[in-house]
Design an enzyme around this catalytic site. Structure first.
Site, PDB file in Angstrom:
ATOM      1  N   GLN A 191       1.651 -15.249   0.943  1.00 15.20           N
ATOM      2  CA  GLN A 191       1.911 -16.452   0.150  1.00 15.20           C
ATOM      3  C   GLN A 191       0.901 -16.651  -0.968  1.00 15.20           C
ATOM      4  O   GLN A 191       1.258 -16.901  -2.112  1.00 15.20           O
ATOM      5  CB  GLN A 191       1.894 -17.692   1.058  1.00 15.20           C
ATOM      6  CG  GLN A 191       3.042 -17.777   2.038  1.00 15.20           C
ATOM      7  CD  GLN A 191       2.975 -19.046   2.893  1.00 15.20           C
ATOM      8  OE1 GLN A 191       1.987 -19.775   2.866  1.00 15.20           O
ATOM      9  NE2 GLN A 191       4.012 -19.296   3.650  1.00 15.20           N
TER      10      GLN A 191
ATOM     11  N   HIS B 113      -5.754 -17.051  10.754  1.00 16.82           N
ATOM     12  CA  HIS B 113      -5.535 -17.991   9.653  1.00 16.82           C
ATOM     13  C   HIS B 113      -5.621 -19.397  10.217  1.00 16.82           C
ATOM     14  O   HIS B 113      -4.996 -19.706  11.239  1.00 16.82           O
ATOM     15  CB  HIS B 113      -4.168 -17.763   9.008  1.00 16.82           C
ATOM     16  CG  HIS B 113      -4.056 -18.389   7.650  1.00 16.82           C
ATOM     17  ND1 HIS B 113      -3.979 -19.751   7.462  1.00 16.82           N
ATOM     18  CD2 HIS B 113      -4.032 -17.825   6.411  1.00 16.82           C
ATOM     19  CE1 HIS B 113      -3.909 -19.994   6.162  1.00 16.82           C
ATOM     20  NE2 HIS B 113      -3.935 -18.849   5.508  1.00 16.82           N
TER      21      HIS B 113
ATOM     22  N   GLU C 178      -9.012 -20.347  -3.755  1.00 15.18           N
ATOM     23  CA  GLU C 178      -8.861 -20.450  -2.304  1.00 15.18           C
ATOM     24  C   GLU C 178     -10.235 -20.459  -1.641  1.00 15.18           C
ATOM     25  O   GLU C 178     -11.260 -20.240  -2.296  1.00 15.18           O
ATOM     26  CB  GLU C 178      -7.999 -19.288  -1.780  1.00 15.18           C
ATOM     27  CG  GLU C 178      -6.587 -19.312  -2.336  1.00 15.18           C
ATOM     28  CD  GLU C 178      -5.729 -18.156  -1.842  1.00 15.18           C
ATOM     29  OE1 GLU C 178      -6.244 -17.303  -1.093  1.00 15.18           O
ATOM     30  OE2 GLU C 178      -4.541 -18.110  -2.195  1.00 15.18           O
TER      31      GLU C 178
ATOM     32  N   HIS D  43      -3.656 -13.452  11.988  1.00 13.98           N
ATOM     33  CA  HIS D  43      -3.133 -13.287  10.632  1.00 13.98           C
ATOM     34  C   HIS D  43      -3.374 -11.904  10.043  1.00 13.98           C
ATOM     35  O   HIS D  43      -2.450 -11.281   9.514  1.00 13.98           O
ATOM     36  CB  HIS D  43      -3.759 -14.345   9.723  1.00 13.98           C
ATOM     37  CG  HIS D  43      -3.261 -14.330   8.320  1.00 13.98           C
ATOM     38  ND1 HIS D  43      -1.923 -14.456   8.006  1.00 13.98           N
ATOM     39  CD2 HIS D  43      -3.911 -14.209   7.127  1.00 13.98           C
ATOM     40  CE1 HIS D  43      -1.772 -14.425   6.688  1.00 13.98           C
ATOM     41  NE2 HIS D  43      -2.957 -14.250   6.132  1.00 13.98           N
TER      42      HIS D  43
ATOM     43  N   GLY E 117      -1.741 -14.979  -2.875  1.00 12.87           N
ATOM     44  CA  GLY E 117      -1.788 -14.268  -4.139  1.00 12.87           C
ATOM     45  C   GLY E 117      -2.708 -13.072  -4.090  1.00 12.87           C
ATOM     46  O   GLY E 117      -3.008 -12.530  -3.030  1.00 12.87           O
TER      47      GLY E 117
ATOM     48  N   ARG F 266     -12.318 -11.273   6.179  1.00 17.22           N
ATOM     49  CA  ARG F 266     -11.666 -11.040   4.886  1.00 17.22           C
ATOM     50  C   ARG F 266     -11.682 -12.291   4.018  1.00 17.22           C
ATOM     51  O   ARG F 266     -11.287 -13.365   4.446  1.00 17.22           O
ATOM     52  CB  ARG F 266     -10.217 -10.603   5.116  1.00 17.22           C
ATOM     53  CG  ARG F 266      -9.421 -10.407   3.832  1.00 17.22           C
ATOM     54  CD  ARG F 266      -8.018  -9.940   4.138  1.00 17.22           C
ATOM     55  NE  ARG F 266      -7.230 -10.976   4.770  1.00 17.22           N
ATOM     56  CZ  ARG F 266      -6.374 -11.777   4.134  1.00 17.22           C
ATOM     57  NH1 ARG F 266      -6.225 -11.669   2.830  1.00 17.22           N
ATOM     58  NH2 ARG F 266      -5.669 -12.670   4.788  1.00 17.22           N
TER      59      ARG F 266
ATOM     60  N   ALA G 125       0.831  -1.205   0.000  1.00 17.66           N
ATOM     61  CA  ALA G 125       0.000   0.000   0.000  1.00 17.66           C
ATOM     62  C   ALA G 125       0.866   1.256   0.000  1.00 17.66           C
ATOM     63  O   ALA G 125       0.585   2.221  -0.725  1.00 17.66           O
ATOM     64  CB  ALA G 125      -0.937  -0.001   1.207  1.00 17.66           C
TER      65      ALA G 125
ATOM     66  N   ARG H 173     -12.257 -18.710   6.032  1.00 16.37           N
ATOM     67  CA  ARG H 173     -11.281 -18.897   7.092  1.00 16.37           C
ATOM     68  C   ARG H 173     -11.907 -18.960   8.480  1.00 16.37           C
ATOM     69  O   ARG H 173     -11.433 -19.701   9.337  1.00 16.37           O
ATOM     70  CB  ARG H 173     -10.245 -17.775   7.041  1.00 16.37           C
ATOM     71  CG  ARG H 173      -9.321 -17.888   5.847  1.00 16.37           C
ATOM     72  CD  ARG H 173      -8.373 -16.715   5.741  1.00 16.37           C
ATOM     73  NE  ARG H 173      -7.443 -16.922   4.637  1.00 16.37           N
ATOM     74  CZ  ARG H 173      -6.529 -16.049   4.276  1.00 16.37           C
ATOM     75  NH1 ARG H 173      -6.428 -14.895   4.920  1.00 16.37           N
ATOM     76  NH2 ARG H 173      -5.708 -16.294   3.268  1.00 16.37           N
TER      77      ARG H 173
ATOM     78  N   LEU I 185      -4.119  -7.945  -0.661  1.00 15.49           N
ATOM     79  CA  LEU I 185      -3.152  -7.304  -1.547  1.00 15.49           C
ATOM     80  C   LEU I 185      -3.876  -6.480  -2.612  1.00 15.49           C
ATOM     81  O   LEU I 185      -3.403  -5.417  -3.020  1.00 15.49           O
ATOM     82  CB  LEU I 185      -2.248  -8.337  -2.207  1.00 15.49           C
ATOM     83  CG  LEU I 185      -1.270  -9.080  -1.281  1.00 15.49           C
ATOM     84  CD1 LEU I 185      -0.403 -10.046  -2.081  1.00 15.49           C
ATOM     85  CD2 LEU I 185      -0.395  -8.114  -0.494  1.00 15.49           C
TER      86      LEU I 185
END
Length: 535
Positions: free
Chosen positions: A63, A245, A129, A352, A65, A387, A32, A291, A393
């Site tokens: 990790q 996580h 995912e 996480h 993506g 999330r 960011a 998650r 990202l």
């Protein structure tokens, strides 16, 4: 919040310190922060400060993506729906729509700046995912996307002549005058304490995972940005939503390494100590559930089997594919004698991603004039109460660009004025007894893991709040001279906000689970909890 905390951490006076002037100050060098720096007009001067190396950030450790609608069979509305579903009915639909729509453009920007995503036969490989209905995760170096993205971003940013990067520079506090952010008080290894005056400031300081004993975050993630914004009077929101996580490597003596969600997206099973594949007992999506669902299921299975962890099993997958797709995890586990192609990987949940943070609007403006923010330090409304994997990202790219452009425009409308404002903070009388900072820090991390972790209850939260308040009474009033003390003060300040928010939200939603209020309560709690510093 009771018992107001000090406005500034250390004593200072403008006549006794060096000064630095810049158009735009950016605190943090993760994705960011660097995206914001790139967005600033080249006619402006930019200073990026980071408390460690420029490549030491949560972004660099990512990790999995970046999520984006890149496949012909995928649609923007699919990504929007997946994000809203994961967010527990607290996402801001307008924010979700904006971020998802910009996704492909932001990913293409990274490619233009020399990010080398994994490809096959000339086409970008798209992974899937938990919580995603389609393959839409671009990744790099198999399981080291953040490392490759940050390599490219750092190299690109270093080419920009109007941008300075200061490493090993601790931001103690934001400077405010007449209700406007005017820059920051920093400690630079070369110059010592310094006042940086900026027309506009952008906060991109990352997360708060070090509040917890079990965490995937690097040591720098001590909630510094949340704390400096809070002390300056900016609003914090959604702080009860720390995402855990579900799969963190659990080996005595090792660091708590992340085992990416993509490993389950490629077909890994979660099994308990007896080899039983248990996820389908908790959710029809099995290992691909979001998650929060997977973390809760793992904790339940650990309790049921009376074992400190569960396991990831990849033995049914092609060994060559596993090694090529997850080279980093293969190397990490190999150091402990685990062959991930045939041995089970011991895992358990760990802190996480901080979903909550500094409240910002669509352009990255905070509630404090002159201050913008982007990345994990913010609460944008994208994630809601949980999330969706690999949206972070993406959010950093979108909001970094918005905040950089907004701050640049605002700075260009302000004339140069190279003088210090009459800001100062007086010294206080220091107690004679020394504090064992490491002991307090470890005690805080254990308390947060035990009482404000994956599962919470009112009695535990009340006890935690009282304990944190006790520590605050004799730690926050001191004026330390080193980062260890400043980090502890930041952690204590934000731990209390997180605990208070978790106590107030008397329901279970997304990553926030209350054992004494296990149901979603939309009638009373389909709303955000916000905090500002007591003056």
């Amino acid at each position: 919040m009771s018992e107001p905390i000090p406005r500034y951490l250390i004593p200072f006076h403008p006549k006794e310190m060096p000064h630095f002037f810049t158009d735009v100050l950016i605190v943090g060098s993760g994705l960011a922060g660097l995206r914001a720096a790139i967005a600033v007009d080249p006619g402006m001067t930019v200073l990026v400060v980071t408390k460690d190396r420029v490549d030491e950030s949560n972004s660099a450790y990512a990790q999995g993506g970046i999520a984006g609608v890149m496949a012909p069979e995928d649609r923007f509305e699919n990504h929007v729906a997946d994000t809203l579903r994961a967010g527990g009915e607290l996402c801001d639909p307008q924010v979700v729509e904006m971020v998802v729509q910009e996704g492909p453009q932001r990913i293409r920007e990274l490619m233009q700046w020399d990010t080398r995503f994994d490809t096959q036969a000339g086409e970008i490989v798209l992974g899937r995912e938990g919580g995603h209905s389609h393959h839409r995760i671009v990744h790099a170096l198999g399981d080291a996307t953040g490392k490759e993205v940050m390599r490219a971003m750092i190299a690109w940013t270093r080419k920009l002549r109007h941008v300075r990067l200061w490493e090993n520079t601790f931001t103690l506090d934001l400077l405010t005058h007449e209700g406007i952010c005017r820059g920051a008080l920093i400690e630079d290894q070369k110059h010592g304490l310094m006042l940086v005056w900026a027309k506009q400031t952008i906060l991109c300081s990352g997360g708060a995972g070090q509040l917890y004993r079990e965490s995937t975050n690097p040591s720098v993630a001590t909630a510094d940005g949340h704390a400096v914004a809070f002390r300056a009077g900016a609003e914090l929101r959604d702080m009860e939503f720390m995402q855990f996580h579900p799969t963190v490597l659990y080996i005595a003596g090792s660091s708590r390494s992340l085992i990416t969600e993509a490993i389950r997206g490629e077909g890994a099973y979660l099994v308990d100590r007896s080899g039983y594949r248990f996820m389908l007992d908790y959710d029809e999506r099995g290992e691909l559930a979001p998650r929060d669902v997977v973390s809760q299921a793992i904790v339940s299975q650990m309790e049921k089997t009376r074992h400190p962890c569960v396991f990831l099993d990849l033995s049914h997958l092609d060994p060559r594919f596993v090694r090529s797709r997850f080279p980093g995890i293969n190397d990490t586990c190999g150091k402990f004698g685990i062959d991930i192609t045939k041995d089970r990987i011991p895992v358990r949940p760990g802190a996480h991603y901080m979903v909550g943070g500094v409240t910002v609007d669509l352009e990255g403006r905070t509630t404090l004039p002159g201050l913008w923010a982007a990345g994990e330090v913010t609460s944008t409304g994208l994630h809601g109460a949980n999330r969706l994997a690999s949206n972070s990202l993406l959010e950093s790219m979108v909001y970094g660009a918005h905040a950089g452009l907004g701050a640049s425009r605002a700075a260009s409308q302000t004339d140069d004025d190279f003088h210090a404002l009459p800001l100062e903070n007086l010294a206080v009388e220091e107690p004679s007894e020394r504090l064992d900072l490491e002991d307090i820090r470890n005690s805080l991390k254990s308390l947060m893991w035990r009482s404000v972790g994956v599962r919470r209850s009112k009695p535990d939260l009340v006890e935690a709040l009282n304990t944190i308040a006790t520590w605050q009474r004799y730690v926050l009033l001191r004026q330390f001279r080193e980062p260890a003390g400043w980090e502890l003060q930041n952690m204590l300040a934000i731990a209390r906000v997180v605990t208070q928010a978790a106590l107030q939200r008397d329901e279970s939603r997304g990553v926030h689970y209350r054992t004494d209020a296990p149901q979603v309560d939309n009638e009373n709690w389909r709303k955000r909890i916000a905090f500002r510093r007591s003056s």
